[in-house]
Design an enzyme around this catalytic site. Sequence first.
Site, PDB file in Angstrom:
ATOM      1  N   GLU A 183      -2.591  11.329   3.247  1.00 28.78           N
ATOM      2  CA  GLU A 183      -3.710  11.286   4.231  1.00 28.78           C
ATOM      3  C   GLU A 183      -3.826  12.549   5.279  1.00 28.78           C
ATOM      4  O   GLU A 183      -2.963  13.010   5.471  1.00 28.78           O
ATOM      5  CB  GLU A 183      -3.612   9.912   5.253  1.00 28.78           C
ATOM      6  CG  GLU A 183      -3.791   8.456   4.610  1.00 28.78           C
ATOM      7  CD  GLU A 183      -3.567   7.390   5.558  1.00 28.78           C
ATOM      8  OE1 GLU A 183      -4.696   7.054   5.838  1.00 28.78           O
ATOM      9  OE2 GLU A 183      -2.542   7.270   5.688  1.00 28.78           O
TER      10      GLU A 183
ATOM     11  N   GLU B 117       0.878  -1.164  -0.210  1.00 27.99           N
ATOM     12  CA  GLU B 117      -0.044  -0.036   0.136  1.00 27.99           C
ATOM     13  C   GLU B 117       0.840   1.226   0.152  1.00 27.99           C
ATOM     14  O   GLU B 117       1.666   1.325   0.893  1.00 27.99           O
ATOM     15  CB  GLU B 117      -0.852  -0.182   1.228  1.00 27.99           C
ATOM     16  CG  GLU B 117      -1.725   1.125   1.434  1.00 27.99           C
ATOM     17  CD  GLU B 117      -2.639   1.170   2.537  1.00 27.99           C
ATOM     18  OE1 GLU B 117      -3.010  -0.002   3.199  1.00 27.99           O
ATOM     19  OE2 GLU B 117      -2.838   2.497   3.243  1.00 27.99           O
TER      20      GLU B 117
END
Length: 293
Positions: free
Chosen positions: A176, A171
């Site tokens: 974020e 990932e």
Amino acid sequence: MTVHTSWRRRAALSTVALACCASALAGLPAGASAAPSPTGSSAKSAAAATFTDDFNGAAGSAVDGGKWQIETGDNVNNHERQYYTSGNNNAALDGQGNLVITARKENPGNYQCWYGKCEYTSARLNTSGKFTQTYGHVEARMKVPKGQGMWPAFWMLGADIGSVGWPQSGEIDVMENVGFEPGTVHGTLHGPGYSGSGGIGAGYTLPGGEAFADKFHTFAVDWSPNKVTWSVDGNVYQTRTPADLGGKQWVFDKPFFLILNLAVGGYWPGDPDGSTSFPQQLVVDYVHVTTND
């Protein structure tokens, strides 16, 4: 650098269960390791565009189904509070060249979540089965929401997740943001032996108390064999290579697909509280992917 442990979203992608986690490492002071890095398609004239969505279309239109699929359902593993809806209910074009993902405090469909009747709706999009790429420049220009409990993200998963599972799939979190850190975003790698709170990453903090929700910013990774570099508005703030993994397996040498989502609540951001206003929006000007120049 202070380390803040955290957790990431886990959700279903069609019939494939995706377990996705992220650790939040403390934000670097803006410019602490910054170096100019070209962003945007025009700055990468020697590169070839492989994925382009400028979100042009009539106001209220759904996203291009040839490029994106929309996930639905709740997310028990991260204890997020939203229900991801289909169609253009929570993800629609605004008629001005933007995709708007909207989180609302509502439940018009009587959706059921892991904790009972869902309290919020939102949207999550991905390109699985429609677009994947190995290496290149991956970039999105966005304006994030604000408020306690908000959790917008632009990230990638290994396309082999259905056969090898997570975190073996790998990932790459391009960006974020959690609402209690309005001026900081995080970029993280997750893989076997370095997932969840053990992810490898860092944060980038705006100067002077600025908040990312105040205006659009450009978030990007430059991904090449054995190296991933993150930037915000062209400022490079971290580079990761296999040497950072302490002998653990580097799994970033295969096709990945893209994900955009706006979560509400969860282990990392915490739940919304009385200070959080709704609706909240993640506004995406564009997503561009090119080959390496």
